[in-house]
Structure formats: structure tokens, C-alpha cells
Design a protein around this motif. Structure first.
Motif, PDB file in Angstrom:
ATOM      1  N   ALA A  79      21.136  70.090 -74.190  1.00  0.00           N
ATOM      2  CA  ALA A  79      20.716  69.048 -73.129  1.00  0.00           C
ATOM      3  C   ALA A  79      19.274  68.681 -73.152  1.00  0.00           C
ATOM      4  CB  ALA A  79      20.849  69.781 -71.501  1.00  0.00           C
ATOM      5  N   SER A  80      18.757  69.145 -74.370  1.00  0.00           N
ATOM      6  CA  SER A  80      17.275  68.794 -74.508  1.00  0.00           C
ATOM      7  C   SER A  80      16.963  67.580 -74.546  1.00  0.00           C
ATOM      8  CB  SER A  80      16.777  69.660 -75.714  1.00  0.00           C
ATOM      9  OG  SER A  80      17.458  69.404 -76.907  1.00  0.00           O
ATOM     10  N   GLY A  81      17.980  66.436 -75.276  1.00  0.00           N
ATOM     11  CA  GLY A  81      17.707  65.110 -75.628  1.00  0.00           C
ATOM     12  C   GLY A  81      17.739  65.013 -77.195  1.00  0.00           C
ATOM     13  N   ALA A  82      17.971  66.051 -77.780  1.00  0.00           N
ATOM     14  CA  ALA A  82      17.948  66.023 -79.401  1.00  0.00           C
ATOM     15  C   ALA A  82      19.132  65.199 -79.971  1.00  0.00           C
ATOM     16  CB  ALA A  82      18.150  67.201 -79.939  1.00  0.00           C
ATOM     17  N   ASP A  83      19.065  64.484 -81.083  1.00  0.00           N
ATOM     18  CA  ASP A  83      20.066  63.834 -81.464  1.00  0.00           C
ATOM     19  C   ASP A  83      21.299  64.844 -82.220  1.00  0.00           C
ATOM     20  OD1 ASP A  83      18.849  60.841 -81.679  1.00  0.00           O
ATOM     21  OD2 ASP A  83      17.569  61.931 -82.421  1.00  0.00           O
ATOM     22  N   VAL A  84      20.927  65.849 -82.755  1.00  0.00           N
ATOM     23  CA  VAL A  84      21.870  66.635 -83.062  1.00  0.00           C
ATOM     24  C   VAL A  84      21.220  68.231 -82.801  1.00  0.00           C
ATOM     25  CG1 VAL A  84      22.960  67.548 -85.036  1.00  0.00           C
ATOM     26  CG2 VAL A  84      22.547  65.216 -84.976  1.00  0.00           C
ATOM     27  N   VAL A  85      22.179  69.103 -82.215  1.00  0.00           N
ATOM     28  CA  VAL A  85      22.178  70.448 -82.099  1.00  0.00           C
ATOM     29  C   VAL A  85      22.791  71.109 -82.900  1.00  0.00           C
ATOM     30  CG1 VAL A  85      21.771  72.229 -80.460  1.00  0.00           C
ATOM     31  CG2 VAL A  85      21.200  69.965 -79.741  1.00  0.00           C
ATOM     32  N   SER A  86      22.294  72.170 -83.870  1.00  0.00           N
ATOM     33  CA  SER A  86      23.226  73.082 -84.464  1.00  0.00           C
ATOM     34  C   SER A  86      23.883  74.049 -83.929  1.00  0.00           C
ATOM     35  CB  SER A  86      22.378  73.564 -85.790  1.00  0.00           C
ATOM     36  OG  SER A  86      21.733  74.707 -85.242  1.00  0.00           O
TER      37      SER A  86
END
Length: 219
Positions: free
Chosen positions: A177-184
Motif C-alpha cells: 500500500a506504499s504507492g510503489a509501482d512494484v513490490v517484490s
């Protein structure tokens, strides 16, 4: 010697599945009983499963409170029990693999997303992990600063968060939910993690045998 895998503890079903998968992977590589225990939240506790013929391997990504204080306190008074260093930076190769699986690309801004700690040495481990992963910054979900959302918002380009977490749960959901484009994905039961935990156990057993031999020579 019995091998006790000491996890933090979680009520998240996905997190429990990771604990079980890690234990199964380790059990497949050793010919001794592998027991899962928890430093917090769940039973069985580490205290309830240790005996004088066991090695405790903390499945933690840094040596924070539970590794430095809680687990040692739980095994205190049990003669012969050995506690190894935590998984720590040996998880870095697995994190790199998770980034590749997530689709990281050349030119991406990689941010390491970690739980956080009040312990300076644990935070230093996270800093080194970020360096080894190739991250440009670190963001924390709890305890430490800066927070992951702030870091993602202030990072230019396509932002990929590398999860410095063992398993899914509330903290990993915060990364998503941090707003990153991709989260591994979290580290999970990666084969390199399992191999590192087995090596922790074998090194501890070998060191114990060396000490026992030295003591016999002085008898």
C-alpha cells in the motif's frame, strides 16, 4: 541434535504457511528432528521446546530485540543449548531473486522495505542489506524512520520496493500500500534461505563437537 527454528510468530495464515514451508525445506536436508517455535505471539514458545541437546536457529532478518534479548532469555538455564546467529544478510540473495521475479528493470529506483527496529545494530544490518540489494533508500513500516510511504513518494522514476520481510502479513501489506509501482514478494521459503539455515545448524554442531573434544583432552 534437535534443530529448533525460532520464528517471530504471526497469526497471518500466509505467514504461518511460510514458517511451515521453511521447516519442511530444512527437514528435507537434515536427519534430525526440526521443531518450529515462536519468540512471540504464538505457541509453542522457544522456552517450551528447548533442551540440552538442541540448536536454536533464529529465522530473523536482523538481530533486534527478539534475537538479542528475548530468545536468549527463553533458553537461559538450559545447559547445552546453542543459539546461532540469525539469518540476517544471508537472505540478500533471496531478496535479489524476488526482485527479478517481480519484474525489476534497469533504471528502476529500488527501495528496501523493512519492518524497523529500535536497535541500532539491527538498523545497520538493514542498511547493509539495502546496499547489497542495490537499493537507493530504505523505508520502514514501524518503529524506525523514514516511513516507507514517505520514501516511495519522494523517490523519482519507477519505484520498486524490495521486501525485507520474511513472510506476508500486516507489514508486507503496508509495503504493497506504499504507492510503489512494484513490490517484490517476501523472502519466504526460498531455497537459499533454507540452505543458509541448515548451514547455521551444521556450523553450530561442528563447533560444539570441537569444544567437546578440547574439553576431553584437558580432562
Amino acid at each position: 541434535m534437535k534443530l529448533v527454528l525460532a520464528f517471530h510468530g504471526t497469526r497471518d495464515a500466509g505467514g504461518l504457511a511460510v514458517c511451515a514451508a521453511v521447516a519442511a525445506g530444512v527437514q528435507a536436508l537434515v536427519d534430525v528432528p526440526v521443531v518450529v517455535a515462536y519468540a512471540d505471539v504464538l505457541e509453542p514458545s522457544v522456552r517450551s521446546v528447548v533442551d540440552s541437546a538442541c540448536v536454536v536457529v533464529p529465522v530473523f532478518l536482523a538481530a533486534g530485540y527478539h534475537v538479542r534479548a528475548d530468545i536468549p532469555a527463553q533458553v537461559a538455564g538450559v545447559p547445552g543449548v546453542v543459539v546461532t546467529p540469525p539469518l540476517g544478510l544471508d537472505a540478500v540473495p533471496a531478496v535479489r531473486d524476488r526482485l527479478v521475479e517481480a519484474g525489476v528493470r534497469a533504471g528502476d529506483s529500488v527501495v528496501l522495505g523493512a519492518a524497523g527496529s529500535s536497535n541500532a545494530l539491527a538498523l545497520e544490518t538493514v542498511r547493509v542489506a539495502a546496499q547489497q540489494v542495490g537499493a537507493c533508500a530504505v523505508g520502514y513500516v514501524a518503529t524506525a524512520s523514514p516511513k516507507i510511504g514517505e520514501v516511495v513518494a519522494g523517490t523519482p522514476g519507477r519505484v520498486v520496493v524490495a521486501s525485507w520481510l520474511l513472510a506476508p502479513g500486516v507489514f508486507h501489506s503496508a509495503l504493497v500500500a506504499s504507492g510503489a509501482d512494484v513490490v517484490s514478494a517476501p523472502v519466504g521459503a526460498h531455497p537459499l534461505v533454507i540452505a543458509a539455515l541448515v548451514q547455521r545448524y551444521r556450523s553450530a554442531v561442528a563447533a560444539r563437537l570441537v569444544r567437546a573434544a578440547a574439553e576431553c583432552q584437558t580432562c
